[in-house]
Motif scaffolding. Structure first.
Motif, PDB file in Angstrom:
ATOM      1  N   UNK A 188     121.000   8.409  44.551  1.00  0.00           N
ATOM      2  CA  UNK A 188     120.530   8.038  43.120  1.00  0.00           C
ATOM      3  C   UNK A 188     121.339   7.928  42.114  1.00  0.00           C
ATOM      4  N   UNK A 189     122.187   9.344  41.864  1.00  0.00           N
ATOM      5  CA  UNK A 189     123.311   9.406  40.988  1.00  0.00           C
ATOM      6  C   UNK A 189     124.390   8.359  41.244  1.00  0.00           C
ATOM      7  N   UNK A 190     124.888   8.244  42.563  1.00  0.00           N
ATOM      8  CA  UNK A 190     125.952   7.289  42.958  1.00  0.00           C
ATOM      9  C   UNK A 190     125.624   5.984  42.430  1.00  0.00           C
ATOM     10  N   UNK A 191     124.278   5.525  42.702  1.00  0.00           N
ATOM     11  CA  UNK A 191     124.059   4.267  42.246  1.00  0.00           C
ATOM     12  C   UNK A 191     123.901   3.979  40.698  1.00  0.00           C
ATOM     13  N   UNK A 192     123.619   5.091  39.918  1.00  0.00           N
ATOM     14  CA  UNK A 192     123.665   4.952  38.458  1.00  0.00           C
ATOM     15  C   UNK A 192     124.894   4.903  37.774  1.00  0.00           C
ATOM     16  N   UNK A 193     125.987   5.535  38.590  1.00  0.00           N
ATOM     17  CA  UNK A 193     127.465   5.745  37.833  1.00  0.00           C
ATOM     18  C   UNK A 193     128.263   4.655  38.462  1.00  0.00           C
ATOM     19  N   UNK A 194     128.077   3.932  39.690  1.00  0.00           N
ATOM     20  CA  UNK A 194     128.932   3.248  40.046  1.00  0.00           C
ATOM     21  C   UNK A 194     129.793   2.178  39.584  1.00  0.00           C
ATOM     22  N   UNK A 195     129.019   1.652  38.544  1.00  0.00           N
ATOM     23  CA  UNK A 195     129.762   0.582  37.707  1.00  0.00           C
ATOM     24  C   UNK A 195     130.700   1.141  36.433  1.00  0.00           C
ATOM     25  N   UNK A 196     130.679   2.471  36.622  1.00  0.00           N
ATOM     26  CA  UNK A 196     131.532   3.235  35.592  1.00  0.00           C
ATOM     27  C   UNK A 196     132.755   3.468  36.280  1.00  0.00           C
ATOM     28  N   UNK A 197     132.904   3.645  37.402  1.00  0.00           N
ATOM     29  CA  UNK A 197     134.190   4.212  38.023  1.00  0.00           C
ATOM     30  C   UNK A 197     135.106   3.043  38.607  1.00  0.00           C
ATOM     31  N   UNK A 198     136.340   3.557  38.982  1.00  0.00           N
ATOM     32  CA  UNK A 198     137.451   2.451  39.396  1.00  0.00           C
ATOM     33  C   UNK A 198     137.357   2.385  40.782  1.00  0.00           C
ATOM     34  N   UNK A 199     136.622   3.223  41.471  1.00  0.00           N
ATOM     35  CA  UNK A 199     136.839   2.900  42.908  1.00  0.00           C
ATOM     36  C   UNK A 199     135.798   4.124  43.810  1.00  0.00           C
ATOM     37  N   UNK A 200     135.911   4.178  45.165  1.00  0.00           N
ATOM     38  CA  UNK A 200     135.206   5.065  45.692  1.00  0.00           C
ATOM     39  C   UNK A 200     135.891   6.537  45.594  1.00  0.00           C
ATOM     40  N   UNK A 201     136.949   6.752  45.240  1.00  0.00           N
ATOM     41  CA  UNK A 201     137.698   7.877  45.174  1.00  0.00           C
ATOM     42  C   UNK A 201     136.948   8.488  44.064  1.00  0.00           C
TER      43      UNK A 201
END
Length: 370
Positions: A188-201
Motif C-alpha cells: 500500500x505504501x509503495x502504491x501511494x508513493x510510486x508516482x513520486x520516485x524516479x524508478x524501482x531503485x
C-alpha cells in the motif's frame, strides 16, 4: 436562522449523499438540535440505514445536514483550523488525503486501525473519532445555523484513505506494523508513493527505510521482498493499472466488448459495463447493489429504467455480471459482482484478488501476509 429547504440543496447535497452511499459509506440524516448535528432518526446505529431513510427526513424537515458514520473509519476532529495543529496531527498519525473544513475547525479522514488515544486528556483541542457509534457531519452539509462543511483537500470516496497509525509510542514514532501485516502495508505504501520516485531503485530504497523504521522484526523481512514489491508496483504504474481515485486509468477487457457489440441494446450494455468497471473494478471481489433511481439521481446514468434493466440483463446473460447475494425481503437488496470472460473458460471474477497479482511475501505467502 431559518433552515434552507432541501429542494434548494438537492443538486449538491442529494448527489453527494447518493455518491457516498454508492461508494459504501454508512450515512445518517441529521438536522435535529440547535446546531443540526443530532441524528434525524431514532435507530441510527442499526447495521444499515437505507438511502431513502437518509434522504426522506432531509426533504421532510428542509435541512441539508447528513452524517458519515465511522464504521471502519477514523476522523481527527480539530476544534480550530490551525495549520500548526493540523501539521502536528499529521506528523503524529500520518498524512490524510481528505480534509474538510468545519464551521470551527477541520476534519481529517483515515481508515480505522490501531489505538485511538484520548487527545483531550493530553490538553489538545482535538477529538479522534472512530467506530459504528460515532459519526461526523458529512462534506458539503449546511447546518440550520449556517455552518458549512467545505472540502479543503481531496474527495471522500475517491481518495484512498490510509490506515491511521495509532498512538505515538514513548519514542514518538508510530506503532510498529505487526508481523503478518507488514507485506501488504508496504504494498500500500509503495502504491501511494510510486508516482513520486524516479524508478524501482528509489522506490526500493524508500521501502527499506519504512521497513526499518515502522515494521516489527525488520530483520526477518529481506531486501529481496522489498525489491519485489517495488518492481511489481513500478510495472503496474507503467501499464496504468494502479488505482488513484479519479486521476487514474482503468481497462476494459476486449472480450467483454466483443460479447456486447452489435447486439440490440448493446451500446447501453457497454455503457453500463464501463460505468461499473469504473466504480467497482478496482476493488477485488466487491459486491454492490444496482439501484437505477439512485444512480440516475447521482448523474451516473441517463438510461431509462427499462433500458437500465435491459442492459443489466444483457450483462448477466453474457457472463459479465453475476448475482453475488440474492434479495431477501426485510434483509437487503440483491447484490452483484463483476465478472469477465476468458476463452475456453467459465466466467471468472473480473479483477484478480491481491493475492493473485501482488508480489508474495517470504515463503510464498500471499500479499498482505509475511
Amino acid at each position: 436562522m431559518t433552515a434552507q429547504r432541501a429542494s434548494l440543496l438537492a443538486k449538491e447535497i442529494r448527489q453527494e449523499i447518493v455518491r457516498l452511499k454508492l461508494a459504501g459509506f454508512h450515512l445518517l440524516p441529521l438536522g435535529r438540535g440547535d446546531d443540526g448535528k443530532t441524528p434525524g432518526i431514532g435507530n441510527w446505529t442499526a447495521p444499515k440505514v437505507e438511502l431513502g431513510q437518509v434522504l426522506a427526513p432531509l426533504h421532510r424537515h428542509g435541512v441539508g445536514v447528513y452524517g458519515v458514520r465511522l464504521d471502519g473509519l477514523a476522523v481527527i476532529d480539530c476544534d480550530h483550523d490551525d495549520p500548526a495543529l493540523v501539521t502536528e496531527m499529521e506528523a503524529r498519525f500520518g498524512p490524510s488525503p481528505v480534509h474538510v473544513l468545519t464551521p470551527r475547525g477541520r476534519h481529517l479522514y483515515y481508515r480505522a486501525g490501531g489505538a485511538t488515544p484520548n487527545l483531550r486528556a493530553e490538553g489538545l483541542p482535538v477529538d479522534l473519532k472512530s467506530g459504528g457509534r460515532s459519526y461526523v457531519v458529512g462534506p458539503l452539509s449546511q447546518r440550520p445555523d449556517g455552518g458549512r462543511y467545505v472540502p479543503a483537500k481531496g474527495v471522500l470516496g475517491v481518495e484512498r484513505l490510509p490506515v491511521i497509525y495509532g498512538a505515538k509510542t514513548v519514542t514518538g514514532a508510530p506503532e510498529p506494523i505487526r508481523e503478518g501485516e507488514r507485506h501488504q502495508a508496504l504494498v500500500s505504501e509503495a502504491i501511494a508513493m510510486v508516482e513520486t520516485v524516479s524508478g524501482p531503485d528509489e522506490l526500493t530504497a524508500r521501502l527499506v527505510v519504512l521497513r526499518d523504521e515502522r515494521c516489527a522484526a525488520p530483520s526477518s523481512m529481506p531486501d529481496a521482498e522489498l525489491r519485489g514489491i517495488a518492481d511489481w508496483t513500478w510495472q503496474r504504474l507503467l501499464r496504468g493499472e494502479l488505482y488513484h481515485g479519479r486521476d487514474s486509468a482503468f481497462s476494459v477487457h476486449r472480450l467483454a466488448h466483443d460479447a456486447l457489440r452489435g447486439k440490440p441494446g448493446g451500446s447501453d450494455a457497454i455503457a453500463l459495463y464501463v460505468l461499473l468497471v469504473d466504480l467497482h473494478g478496482h476493488d477485488p471481489g466487491k459486491r454492490f447493489a444496482l439501484d437505477h433511481g439512485a444512480m440516475k439521481a447521482a448523474g451516473l446514468t441517463d438510461l431509462s429504467a427499462r433500458g437500465f434493466r435491459a442492459a443489466r440483463r444483457m450483462l448477466e446473460n453474457e457472463g459479465l455480471l453475476g448475482v453475488a447475494t440474492k434479495y431477501r425481503p426485510g434483509s437487503h437488496r440483491q447484490q452483484y459482482r463483476l465478472e469477465r470472460l476468458r476463452p475456453g473458460m467459465d466466467a471468472a471474477p473480473n479483477v484478480a484478488r491481491i493475492s493473485e497479482i501482488a508480489p508474495r511475501g517470504k515463503d510464498g505467502e500471499e500479499g498482505g501476509k509475511d
